[in-house]
Design a protein around this motif. Structure first.
Motif, PDB file in Angstrom:
ATOM      1  N   SER A 277     -12.177 -11.078  -4.033  1.00 21.84           N
ATOM      2  CA  SER A 277     -12.647 -10.108  -4.920  1.00 21.84           C
ATOM      3  C   SER A 277     -14.146  -9.716  -4.919  1.00 21.84           C
ATOM      4  CB  SER A 277     -12.548 -10.965  -6.525  1.00 21.84           C
ATOM      5  OG  SER A 277     -12.886 -10.038  -7.383  1.00 21.84           O
ATOM      6  N   GLU A 278     -14.935 -10.651  -4.648  1.00 24.81           N
ATOM      7  CA  GLU A 278     -16.417 -10.430  -4.094  1.00 24.81           C
ATOM      8  C   GLU A 278     -16.429  -9.529  -3.019  1.00 24.81           C
ATOM      9  OE1 GLU A 278     -20.533 -12.725  -3.101  1.00 24.81           O
ATOM     10  OE2 GLU A 278     -19.015 -13.983  -4.047  1.00 24.81           O
ATOM     11  N   ALA A 279     -15.911  -9.705  -2.218  1.00 19.91           N
ATOM     12  CA  ALA A 279     -15.834  -8.995  -0.694  1.00 19.91           C
ATOM     13  C   ALA A 279     -15.514  -7.517  -0.931  1.00 19.91           C
ATOM     14  CB  ALA A 279     -15.251  -9.634   0.422  1.00 19.91           C
ATOM     15  N   LEU A 280     -14.127  -7.287  -1.799  1.00 21.59           N
ATOM     16  CA  LEU A 280     -13.902  -6.057  -2.125  1.00 21.59           C
ATOM     17  C   LEU A 280     -14.756  -5.242  -3.076  1.00 21.59           C
ATOM     18  CD1 LEU A 280     -10.125  -7.109  -2.388  1.00 21.59           C
ATOM     19  CD2 LEU A 280     -10.820  -5.531  -0.906  1.00 21.59           C
ATOM     20  N   ASP A 281     -15.478  -6.130  -4.138  1.00 20.29           N
ATOM     21  CA  ASP A 281     -16.557  -5.261  -4.934  1.00 20.29           C
ATOM     22  C   ASP A 281     -17.474  -4.939  -4.086  1.00 20.29           C
ATOM     23  OD1 ASP A 281     -15.034  -5.838  -7.138  1.00 20.29           O
ATOM     24  OD2 ASP A 281     -16.250  -7.713  -7.760  1.00 20.29           O
ATOM     25  N   LEU A 282     -18.111  -5.894  -3.147  1.00 17.79           N
ATOM     26  CA  LEU A 282     -19.180  -5.276  -2.184  1.00 17.79           C
ATOM     27  C   LEU A 282     -18.876  -4.195  -1.510  1.00 17.79           C
ATOM     28  CD1 LEU A 282     -20.344  -8.763  -1.281  1.00 17.79           C
ATOM     29  CD2 LEU A 282     -21.901  -7.105  -2.716  1.00 17.79           C
ATOM     30  N   VAL A 283     -17.641  -4.298  -0.549  1.00 12.94           N
ATOM     31  CA  VAL A 283     -17.213  -2.846   0.230  1.00 12.94           C
ATOM     32  C   VAL A 283     -17.184  -1.638  -0.757  1.00 12.94           C
ATOM     33  CG1 VAL A 283     -15.637  -2.313   1.731  1.00 12.94           C
ATOM     34  CG2 VAL A 283     -16.346  -4.315   1.947  1.00 12.94           C
TER      35      VAL A 283
ATOM     36  N   LEU B  67       0.869  -1.286   0.051  1.00 14.04           N
ATOM     37  CA  LEU B  67      -0.035   0.101   0.081  1.00 14.04           C
ATOM     38  C   LEU B  67       0.949   1.208  -0.035  1.00 14.04           C
ATOM     39  CD1 LEU B  67      -2.754   1.189   0.172  1.00 14.04           C
ATOM     40  CD2 LEU B  67      -2.502   1.178   2.414  1.00 14.04           C
ATOM     41  N   ARG B  68       2.100   1.340   0.865  1.00 13.48           N
ATOM     42  CA  ARG B  68       2.934   2.375   0.854  1.00 13.48           C
ATOM     43  C   ARG B  68       3.288   2.497  -0.612  1.00 13.48           C
ATOM     44  NH1 ARG B  68       3.882   0.158   6.427  1.00 13.48           N
ATOM     45  NH2 ARG B  68       3.273   1.807   7.886  1.00 13.48           N
ATOM     46  N   ALA B  69       3.668   1.393  -1.222  1.00 12.18           N
ATOM     47  CA  ALA B  69       4.341   1.653  -2.359  1.00 12.18           C
ATOM     48  C   ALA B  69       3.624   1.992  -3.826  1.00 12.18           C
ATOM     49  CB  ALA B  69       5.057   0.380  -2.650  1.00 12.18           C
ATOM     50  N   ARG B  70       2.184   1.955  -3.486  1.00 12.91           N
ATOM     51  CA  ARG B  70       1.410   2.153  -4.694  1.00 12.91           C
ATOM     52  C   ARG B  70       1.333   3.764  -5.134  1.00 12.91           C
ATOM     53  NH1 ARG B  70      -0.237  -1.773  -7.450  1.00 12.91           N
ATOM     54  NH2 ARG B  70      -1.882  -0.441  -8.319  1.00 12.91           N
ATOM     55  N   PRO B  71       1.031   4.017  -6.402  1.00 10.31           N
ATOM     56  CA  PRO B  71       1.018   5.465  -6.716  1.00 10.31           C
ATOM     57  C   PRO B  71       0.345   6.564  -5.899  1.00 10.31           C
ATOM     58  CG  PRO B  71       0.838   3.683  -8.581  1.00 10.31           C
ATOM     59  CD  PRO B  71       0.667   3.259  -7.335  1.00 10.31           C
ATOM     60  N   SER B  72       0.863   7.482  -5.654  1.00 15.31           N
ATOM     61  CA  SER B  72       0.031   8.317  -4.713  1.00 15.31           C
ATOM     62  C   SER B  72      -1.186   8.930  -5.111  1.00 15.31           C
ATOM     63  CB  SER B  72       1.254   9.719  -4.288  1.00 15.31           C
ATOM     64  OG  SER B  72       1.547  10.198  -5.514  1.00 15.31           O
ATOM     65  N   ASP B  73      -1.379   9.016  -6.570  1.00 17.41           N
ATOM     66  CA  ASP B  73      -2.516   9.651  -6.974  1.00 17.41           C
ATOM     67  C   ASP B  73      -3.621   8.577  -7.205  1.00 17.41           C
ATOM     68  OD1 ASP B  73      -1.211   8.182  -9.166  1.00 17.41           O
ATOM     69  OD2 ASP B  73      -1.597   9.583 -10.497  1.00 17.41           O
ATOM     70  N   GLU B  74      -3.396   7.199  -6.990  1.00 18.34           N
ATOM     71  CA  GLU B  74      -4.194   6.092  -7.111  1.00 18.34           C
ATOM     72  C   GLU B  74      -5.592   6.206  -5.859  1.00 18.34           C
ATOM     73  OE1 GLU B  74      -3.750   1.721  -8.427  1.00 18.34           O
ATOM     74  OE2 GLU B  74      -2.659   1.986  -6.468  1.00 18.34           O
ATOM     75  N   PRO B  75      -6.705   6.043  -6.131  1.00 21.49           N
ATOM     76  CA  PRO B  75      -7.837   6.182  -5.319  1.00 21.49           C
ATOM     77  C   PRO B  75      -7.301   5.108  -4.261  1.00 21.49           C
ATOM     78  CG  PRO B  75      -8.724   6.070  -7.522  1.00 21.49           C
ATOM     79  CD  PRO B  75      -7.409   5.881  -7.634  1.00 21.49           C
ATOM     80  N   LEU B  76      -7.746   5.258  -2.865  1.00 25.09           N
ATOM     81  CA  LEU B  76      -7.508   4.622  -1.735  1.00 25.09           C
ATOM     82  C   LEU B  76      -7.739   3.230  -1.874  1.00 25.09           C
ATOM     83  CD1 LEU B  76      -6.321   4.242   1.096  1.00 25.09           C
ATOM     84  CD2 LEU B  76      -8.332   5.048   1.969  1.00 25.09           C
ATOM     85  N   TRP B  77      -9.248   2.893  -1.984  1.00 23.43           N
ATOM     86  CA  TRP B  77      -9.444   1.565  -2.334  1.00 23.43           C
ATOM     87  C   TRP B  77      -9.105   0.812  -3.612  1.00 23.43           C
ATOM     88  CZ3 TRP B  77     -11.338  -1.272   1.699  1.00 23.43           C
ATOM     89  CH2 TRP B  77     -11.494  -0.641   2.696  1.00 23.43           C
TER      90      TRP B  77
END
Length: 204
Positions: free
Chosen positions: A188-194, A75-85
């Motif tokens: 994948s399903e759980a993340l979609d729902l949240v 998460l720390r390494a992801r692009p800074s402009d990427e949406p959080l979720w």
């Protein structure tokens, strides 16, 4: 450079020991596994095992901590402009296997493996270690969210609790799904729902 290689090697050894402890416990039952067996399965000495863990239960529970450390680092390494979720999803999906191959990760698990996992999670000594591991994992992930969002207090903790609940719910469903489902599909399903705000399902 050398320091980085040493740290990576240490992490690989820790993951190998923890995964060996899980495999052997599922196959034999916790009471029938010795720490010498775990060390041998991971290809290291008994002394090396003791350098990392004080018990079988701690070695098994370490997967929860290590998985969260991996996901938080991703998460720390992801692009800074990427949406959080979006970043959280990519981080979780990159780290859930953590050295594991088969056994319900990308494909549905077999019944023998599921039965062993169901028995393993009822062990009282393991339950205590898992509770401690879960608390440590949640704190690390909350720190990563706080750094990424520039927030503190309730928000990063709430996000961490939601992610922890996703993992707990998918694990519970993975253990009881009939027919069996892969952990990747359930996550994948759980993340979609949240991500969608947990909309109420349509009535049939």
């Amino acid at each position: 450079m050398a320091e980085g290689l040493r740290e990576r090697k240490k992490q690989e050894t820790r993951i190998a020991l923890s995964w060996a402890a899980v495999r052997l416990t599922v196959e034999r039952g916790l009471a029938n596994v010795k720490i010498e067996d775990i060390a041998a399965e991971a290809g290291v000495s008994l002394r090396t095992f003791r350098n990392y863990f004080s018990s079988k239960a701690e070695a098994i529970a370490a997967r929860e901590v290590d998985r969260s450390l991996w996901v938080a680092a991703e998460l720390r390494a992801r692009p800074s402009d990427e949406p959080l979720w979006t970043a959280i999803r990519a981080s979780i999906e990159s780290g859930f296997a953590l050295g594991e191959t088969g056994h319900g990760g990308e494909q549905p698990p077999d019944e023998r493996w599921l039965a062993g996992i169901r028995l393993m999670v009822t062990e009282p000594s393991l339950q205590g270690e898992m509770a401690r591991a879960s608390a440590a994992a949640g704190a690390e992930f909350a720190d990563a969210v706080a750094e990424r969002t520039g927030t503190h207090g309730l928000y990063p903790r709430l996000v961490a609790e939601v992610v922890g609940s996703i993992r707990a719910a998918t694990t519970a469903e993975w253990l009881r799904a009939d027919p069996p489902r892969s952990m990747a599909d359930l996550l994948s399903e759980a993340l979609d729902l949240v991500s969608a705000g947990l909309p109420a399902p349509e009535k049939h």
